[in-house]
Design a protein around this motif. Structure first.
Motif, PDB file in Angstrom:
ATOM      1  N   GLN A 145       0.817  -1.214   0.000  1.00 22.96           N
ATOM      2  CA  GLN A 145       0.000   0.000   0.000  1.00 22.96           C
ATOM      3  C   GLN A 145       0.854   1.269   0.000  1.00 22.96           C
ATOM      4  N   GLN A 146       2.029   1.206   0.578  1.00 25.40           N
ATOM      5  CA  GLN A 146       2.906   2.383   0.642  1.00 25.40           C
ATOM      6  C   GLN A 146       3.485   2.763  -0.725  1.00 25.40           C
ATOM      7  N   VAL A 147       3.582   1.794  -1.635  1.00 23.21           N
ATOM      8  CA  VAL A 147       4.245   2.071  -2.920  1.00 23.21           C
ATOM      9  C   VAL A 147       3.304   1.979  -4.115  1.00 23.21           C
ATOM     10  N   ALA A 148       2.075   1.511  -3.909  1.00 26.50           N
ATOM     11  CA  ALA A 148       1.106   1.396  -4.999  1.00 26.50           C
ATOM     12  C   ALA A 148      -0.126   2.228  -4.655  1.00 26.50           C
ATOM     13  N   GLY A 149      -0.590   3.034  -5.597  1.00 26.21           N
ATOM     14  CA  GLY A 149      -1.744   3.874  -5.363  1.00 26.21           C
ATOM     15  C   GLY A 149      -3.042   3.096  -5.409  1.00 26.21           C
ATOM     16  N   PRO A 150      -4.151   3.744  -5.035  1.00 20.37           N
ATOM     17  CA  PRO A 150      -5.455   3.074  -5.008  1.00 20.37           C
ATOM     18  C   PRO A 150      -5.847   2.436  -6.337  1.00 20.37           C
ATOM     19  N   GLU A 151      -5.579   3.138  -7.443  1.00 18.80           N
ATOM     20  CA  GLU A 151      -5.945   2.578  -8.744  1.00 18.80           C
ATOM     21  C   GLU A 151      -5.152   1.310  -9.042  1.00 18.80           C
ATOM     22  N   GLU A 152      -3.847   1.329  -8.746  1.00 18.95           N
ATOM     23  CA  GLU A 152      -3.013   0.141  -8.956  1.00 18.95           C
ATOM     24  C   GLU A 152      -3.471  -1.002  -8.056  1.00 18.95           C
ATOM     25  N   LEU A 153      -3.852  -0.694  -6.837  1.00 21.24           N
ATOM     26  CA  LEU A 153      -4.337  -1.731  -5.912  1.00 21.24           C
ATOM     27  C   LEU A 153      -5.632  -2.360  -6.425  1.00 21.24           C
ATOM     28  N   ARG A 154      -6.455  -1.571  -7.106  1.00 23.45           N
ATOM     29  CA  ARG A 154      -7.691  -2.122  -7.669  1.00 23.45           C
ATOM     30  C   ARG A 154      -7.397  -2.989  -8.893  1.00 23.45           C
ATOM     31  N   VAL A 155      -6.401  -2.599  -9.669  1.00 24.95           N
ATOM     32  CA  VAL A 155      -6.001  -3.425 -10.816  1.00 24.95           C
ATOM     33  C   VAL A 155      -5.480  -4.782 -10.331  1.00 24.95           C
ATOM     34  N   ILE A 156      -4.637  -4.750  -9.319  1.00 27.40           N
ATOM     35  CA  ILE A 156      -4.113  -6.001  -8.748  1.00 27.40           C
ATOM     36  C   ILE A 156      -5.270  -6.827  -8.176  1.00 27.40           C
ATOM     37  N   GLY A 157      -6.217  -6.137  -7.536  1.00 34.10           N
ATOM     38  CA  GLY A 157      -7.361  -6.841  -6.967  1.00 34.10           C
ATOM     39  C   GLY A 157      -8.198  -7.547  -8.013  1.00 34.10           C
ATOM     40  N   ALA A 158      -8.430  -6.895  -9.161  1.00 30.29           N
ATOM     41  CA  ALA A 158      -9.214  -7.512 -10.235  1.00 30.29           C
ATOM     42  C   ALA A 158      -8.500  -8.736 -10.797  1.00 30.29           C
ATOM     43  N   ALA A 159      -7.182  -8.625 -10.988  1.00 26.04           N
ATOM     44  CA  ALA A 159      -6.410  -9.767 -11.496  1.00 26.04           C
ATOM     45  C   ALA A 159      -6.393 -10.900 -10.479  1.00 26.04           C
ATOM     46  N   TRP A 160      -6.282 -10.552  -9.198  1.00 23.80           N
ATOM     47  CA  TRP A 160      -6.295 -11.564  -8.124  1.00 23.80           C
ATOM     48  C   TRP A 160      -7.624 -12.315  -8.126  1.00 23.80           C
ATOM     49  N   GLU A 161      -8.733 -11.598  -8.276  1.00 26.89           N
ATOM     50  CA  GLU A 161     -10.054 -12.236  -8.263  1.00 26.89           C
ATOM     51  C   GLU A 161     -10.228 -13.165  -9.461  1.00 26.89           C
ATOM     52  N   ALA A 162      -9.731 -12.737 -10.634  1.00 31.29           N
ATOM     53  CA  ALA A 162      -9.814 -13.583 -11.823  1.00 31.29           C
ATOM     54  C   ALA A 162      -9.028 -14.875 -11.628  1.00 31.29           C
ATOM     55  N   ALA A 163      -7.822 -14.756 -11.045  1.00 31.79           N
ATOM     56  CA  ALA A 163      -7.005 -15.950 -10.784  1.00 31.79           C
ATOM     57  C   ALA A 163      -7.671 -16.846  -9.749  1.00 31.79           C
ATOM     58  N   ARG A 164      -8.289 -16.257  -8.750  1.00 32.61           N
ATOM     59  CA  ARG A 164      -8.958 -17.042  -7.705  1.00 32.61           C
ATOM     60  C   ARG A 164     -10.116 -17.852  -8.277  1.00 32.61           C
ATOM     61  N   ARG A 165     -10.888 -17.236  -9.162  1.00 36.96           N
ATOM     62  CA  ARG A 165     -12.049 -17.924  -9.734  1.00 36.96           C
ATOM     63  C   ARG A 165     -11.648 -19.085 -10.647  1.00 36.96           C
ATOM     64  N   GLY A 166     -10.520 -18.946 -11.327  1.00 37.63           N
ATOM     65  CA  GLY A 166     -10.100 -19.997 -12.250  1.00 37.63           C
ATOM     66  C   GLY A 166      -9.045 -20.937 -11.703  1.00 37.63           C
ATOM     67  N   SER A 167      -8.834 -20.909 -10.396  1.00 37.87           N
ATOM     68  CA  SER A 167      -7.744 -21.681  -9.802  1.00 37.87           C
ATOM     69  C   SER A 167      -8.131 -23.135  -9.535  1.00 37.87           C
ATOM     70  N   PRO A 168      -7.142 -24.001  -9.310  1.00 33.65           N
ATOM     71  CA  PRO A 168      -7.438 -25.346  -8.811  1.00 33.65           C
ATOM     72  C   PRO A 168      -8.166 -25.267  -7.471  1.00 33.65           C
ATOM     73  N   THR A 169      -8.889 -26.307  -7.145  1.00 35.04           N
ATOM     74  CA  THR A 169      -9.680 -26.306  -5.908  1.00 35.04           C
ATOM     75  C   THR A 169      -9.189 -27.327  -4.892  1.00 35.04           C
ATOM     76  N   ARG A 170      -8.112 -28.051  -5.243  1.00 33.75           N
ATOM     77  CA  ARG A 170      -7.604 -29.117  -4.374  1.00 33.75           C
ATOM     78  C   ARG A 170      -6.120 -28.892  -4.088  1.00 33.75           C
ATOM     79  N   PRO A 171      -5.623 -29.506  -3.013  1.00 31.59           N
ATOM     80  CA  PRO A 171      -4.202 -29.337  -2.693  1.00 31.59           C
ATOM     81  C   PRO A 171      -3.307 -30.055  -3.695  1.00 31.59           C
ATOM     82  N   HIS A 172      -2.219 -29.395  -4.060  1.00 25.42           N
ATOM     83  CA  HIS A 172      -1.229 -29.965  -4.981  1.00 25.42           C
ATOM     84  C   HIS A 172       0.158 -29.600  -4.459  1.00 25.42           C
ATOM     85  N   PRO A 173       0.640 -30.302  -3.440  1.00 25.82           N
ATOM     86  CA  PRO A 173       1.903 -29.940  -2.792  1.00 25.82           C
ATOM     87  C   PRO A 173       3.113 -29.943  -3.716  1.00 25.82           C
ATOM     88  N   LYS A 174       3.063 -30.737  -4.786  1.00 28.59           N
ATOM     89  CA  LYS A 174       4.231 -30.861  -5.656  1.00 28.59           C
ATOM     90  C   LYS A 174       4.280 -29.806  -6.760  1.00 28.59           C
TER      91      LYS A 174
END
Length: 358
Positions: A145-174
């Motif tokens: 938060q100290q180095v990224a502005g609100p708009e950049e934090l929202r861009v990262i948030g949108a990309a994070w949500e997209a990755a979360r929705r399309g991610s694996p749903t089970r553990p894969h330790p390897k």
């Protein structure tokens, strides 16, 4: 912002949504997901029903794994990009927590909620998840938060949500905890995980439906091995195919026909294998395993056909059979019983907590 923590930063937990950059900010999205995980952990502690607790753990595991995958795919690379002088120590530490959670959930995924040690393992997972959340909310996210502005934090948030929705749903330790390895692997794993999730939803671990499904699979394997043995024996001895199974099935259905039929034969042959496999799976769930389970499975398989064939009048009593023919028939069906019972036990062992040793 409110009072800063010991590191001079204000925790995300102590900030308002506006201070975090709005609802779409990565800070707000992470905080909301952590709150959901906390709520599930509280629900587990308050739930008295064992099966319901298992469902809570399954839901929490899926959410925690998606959360972690999105962090490793989007958030941590963004953090390292904005804070290149941080020497990657913080993200490496949290990735170590993620690895531990994957290892623990891999065991819990195969565990029956009724098994000894299940609750202890669950609480170990909770401890790591809580530690991970504090590291992120108190340290990693405020630094970003100290180095990224609100708009950049929202861009990262949108990309994070997209990755979360399309991610694996089970553990894969390897699987790698870093891109691009985790991203490449995640595409195929996300698909296969959802197929497995659908199976688990229809037949949860520990239920009779799950045991019946495992038994049906074991019955198919047992029938395949028995069939291979029969074909090999026929090739060596010249013994012709028997159409007794097909005639027996047609008698049972009231559709007696003197003509031999490969289709009816195969239907009875494989159908019996699956049916008795289901019985073996349910017997295993009731505690009939190991040598007693094998002997029972062999006895049932040998006796089942003889009873039906004799009762329908398709075949004579086995007591009147030539000794050699009876021995060959008993051998093949014993192979089925042995293989089916062993496969049932192996499949059940995959859904027991390792501490049980059964």
């Amino acid at each position: 912002m409110t009072n800063p923590r010991h590191n001079g930063l204000t925790s995300v937990a102590d900030q308002s949504e506006e201070e975090r950059g709005g609802p779409g900010s990565i800070l707000s999205r992470q905080s909301a997901d952590h709150a959901e995980l906390d709520a599930l952990m509280a629900a587990y502690a308050a739930e008295p029903d064992v099966d319901a607790r298992g469902r809570v753990v399954a839901e929490l595991a899926e959410r925690a794994l998606r959360h972690a995958f999105a962090e490793e795919t989007v958030l941590f690379p963004a953090y390292r990009r904005h804070l290149p002088g941080d020497r990657d120590e913080l993200t490496a530490h949290i990735e170590g927590d993620h690895q531990q959670v994957n290892d623990l959930l891999k065991d819990l995924q195969r565990a029956d909620p009724r098994s000894p040690g299940y609750d202890d393992e669950v609480r170990r997972v909770f401890e790591v998840i809580r530690h991970d959340a504090h590291d992120e909310e108190d340290d990693l996210l405020p630094r970003l938060q100290q180095v990224a502005g609100p708009e950049e934090l929202r861009v990262i948030g949108a990309a994070w949500e997209a990755a979360r929705r399309g991610s694996p749903t089970r553990p894969h330790p390897k699987v790698s905890r870093h891109p691009p390895g985790n991203v490449v692997a995640g595409v195929g794993l996300a698909v296969s995980d959802r197929v497995k999730d659908a199976v688990d939803h229809r037949a949860p671990i520990g239920t009779a439906r799950r045991a019946a499904g495992q038994g049906a699979l074991a019955g198919l394997v047992g029938t395949a091995v028995m069939t291979g043995g029969e074909k090999l024996e026929q090739a060596l001895t010249g013994r012709p195919n028997s159409f007794v199974p097909g005639h027996t099935l047609r008698r049972l259905l009231g559709r007696d026909d003197p003509h031999d039929s490969v289709g009816w034969n195969l239907a009875m042959h494989w159908g019996t294998g699956v049916f008795l496999g289901v019985a073996a799976g349910l017997a295993g769930r009731a505690g009939l395993r190991g040598v007693p389970g094998i002997l029972t499975s062999v006895g049932v398989r040998v006796g089942f056909d003889h009873v039906l064939e004799t009762a329908t009048g398709v075949e004579r009593s086995p007591l009147a059979w030539p000794a050699r023919l009876l021995a060959v028939d008993t051998l093949h069906k014993s192979v089925y019983g042995l293989v089916t019972s062993v496969v049932v036990d192996r499949l059940r062992a995959r859904t027991q907590h390792p501490a049980r040793g059964d």
